[in-house]
Motif scaffolding. Structure first.
Motif, PDB file in Angstrom:
ATOM      1  N   THR A  91      70.219 -14.078-117.415  1.00  0.00           N
ATOM      2  CA  THR A  91      70.084 -12.629-117.451  1.00  0.00           C
ATOM      3  C   THR A  91      68.843 -12.215-116.673  1.00  0.00           C
ATOM      4  O   THR A  91      67.770 -12.782-116.839  1.00  0.00           O
ATOM      5  N   VAL A  92      68.976 -11.209-115.821  1.00  0.00           N
ATOM      6  CA  VAL A  92      67.837 -10.675-115.074  1.00  0.00           C
ATOM      7  C   VAL A  92      67.096  -9.691-115.972  1.00  0.00           C
ATOM      8  O   VAL A  92      67.681  -8.730-116.468  1.00  0.00           O
ATOM      9  N   LEU A  93      65.801  -9.935-116.180  1.00  0.00           N
ATOM     10  CA  LEU A  93      64.990  -9.061-117.024  1.00  0.00           C
ATOM     11  C   LEU A  93      64.269  -7.978-116.230  1.00  0.00           C
ATOM     12  O   LEU A  93      64.104  -6.860-116.709  1.00  0.00           O
ATOM     13  N   ASP A  94      63.794  -8.326-115.040  1.00  0.00           N
ATOM     14  CA  ASP A  94      63.000  -7.377-114.261  1.00  0.00           C
ATOM     15  C   ASP A  94      63.000  -7.809-112.801  1.00  0.00           C
ATOM     16  O   ASP A  94      63.274  -8.954-112.485  1.00  0.00           O
ATOM     17  N   ARG A  95      62.665  -6.845-111.909  1.00  0.00           N
ATOM     18  CA  ARG A  95      62.599  -7.130-110.471  1.00  0.00           C
ATOM     19  C   ARG A  95      61.419  -6.395-109.868  1.00  0.00           C
ATOM     20  O   ARG A  95      61.065  -5.310-110.316  1.00  0.00           O
ATOM     21  N   LEU A  96      60.833  -6.992-108.837  1.00  0.00           N
ATOM     22  CA  LEU A  96      59.765  -6.333-108.085  1.00  0.00           C
ATOM     23  C   LEU A  96      60.068  -6.509-106.606  1.00  0.00           C
ATOM     24  O   LEU A  96      60.059  -7.615-106.083  1.00  0.00           O
ATOM     25  N   GLU A  97      60.340  -5.382-105.935  1.00  0.00           N
ATOM     26  CA  GLU A  97      60.654  -5.408-104.511  1.00  0.00           C
ATOM     27  C   GLU A  97      59.365  -5.211-103.717  1.00  0.00           C
ATOM     28  O   GLU A  97      58.550  -4.348-104.039  1.00  0.00           O
ATOM     29  N   MET A  98      59.178  -6.014-102.681  1.00  0.00           N
ATOM     30  CA  MET A  98      57.992  -5.907-101.842  1.00  0.00           C
ATOM     31  C   MET A  98      58.093  -4.672-100.952  1.00  0.00           C
ATOM     32  O   MET A  98      59.177  -4.328-100.484  1.00  0.00           O
ATOM     33  N   PRO A  99      56.963  -3.993-100.713  1.00  0.00           N
ATOM     34  CA  PRO A  99      56.992  -2.814 -99.848  1.00  0.00           C
ATOM     35  C   PRO A  99      57.267  -3.199 -98.393  1.00  0.00           C
ATOM     36  O   PRO A  99      57.131  -4.360 -98.006  1.00  0.00           O
ATOM     37  N   THR A 100      57.617  -2.229 -97.585  1.00  0.00           N
ATOM     38  CA  THR A 100      57.909  -2.456 -96.172  1.00  0.00           C
ATOM     39  C   THR A 100      56.709  -3.084 -95.475  1.00  0.00           C
ATOM     40  O   THR A 100      55.581  -2.614 -95.609  1.00  0.00           O
TER      41      THR A 100
END
Length: 164
Positions: A91-100
């Motif tokens: 199960t995916v709990l959280d995500r952090l996408e890197m900025p451009t």
């Protein structure tokens, strides 16, 4: 009535061109410094965000009393509710996408203690422990601005309870 040359108002063309040239030179110098400042701030913010994400994941692991694994997936940090060896159906709990412009980096050569959690796809395993952070004892996440030599890191050292 004659107008005197001494009462003439305005600027000559030469004076205007000199001022425009000076402004252009100062702007060019300032633009280079502005680009470097923007790059520095993007990497710094990304490193702070990764450290905050790791702290959040450590708190989440303690809250749910279960192991949480953080791995990189296409420049996104993903927290799974499982051990790092079992993330396929987790199960995916959280995500952090890197900025451009900022990328996660899986380099092994660094001056930090521990290992880069992004190398070999191993990930960082957050295991709840009584009284201390659920984060691994040592290791780091490394970020880089574009293809430059500008890096940032979220580092966990054994002697500190949180990320630096």
């Amino acid at each position: 009535m004659e107008k005197s040359i001494l009462t003439k108002k305005g600027f000559t063309l030469i004076e205007v061109l000199v001022v425009v040239a000076i402004i252009g030179i100062l702007s060019a110098a300032g633009y280079s410094n502005l680009r470097q400042a923007i790059a520095n701030n993007r990497v710094k913010d990304a490193a702070f965000n990764v450290a905050a994400f790791a702290e959040t994941v450590a708190n989440k692991a303690k809250q749910i009393s279960d192991t949480v694994c953080v791995k990189a997936d296409n420049n996104v940090l993903v927290a799974y509710k499982s051990a790092c060896t079992e993330t396929g159906t987790a199960t995916v709990l959280d995500r952090l996408e890197m900025p451009t412009g900022v990328n996660l980096v899986a380099m092994t050569e660094s001056s930090f203690d521990g290992s880069n959690w992004l190398t070999n796809g191993t990930g960082a395993q957050f295991v709840p422990r009584f009284g201390i952070s659920a984060a691994p004892y040592e290791g780091y996440f490394l970020v880089r601005y574009l293809e430059t030599d500008l890096f940032g890191a979220a580092v966990k050292v054994e002697t500190r309870n949180g990320f630096v």
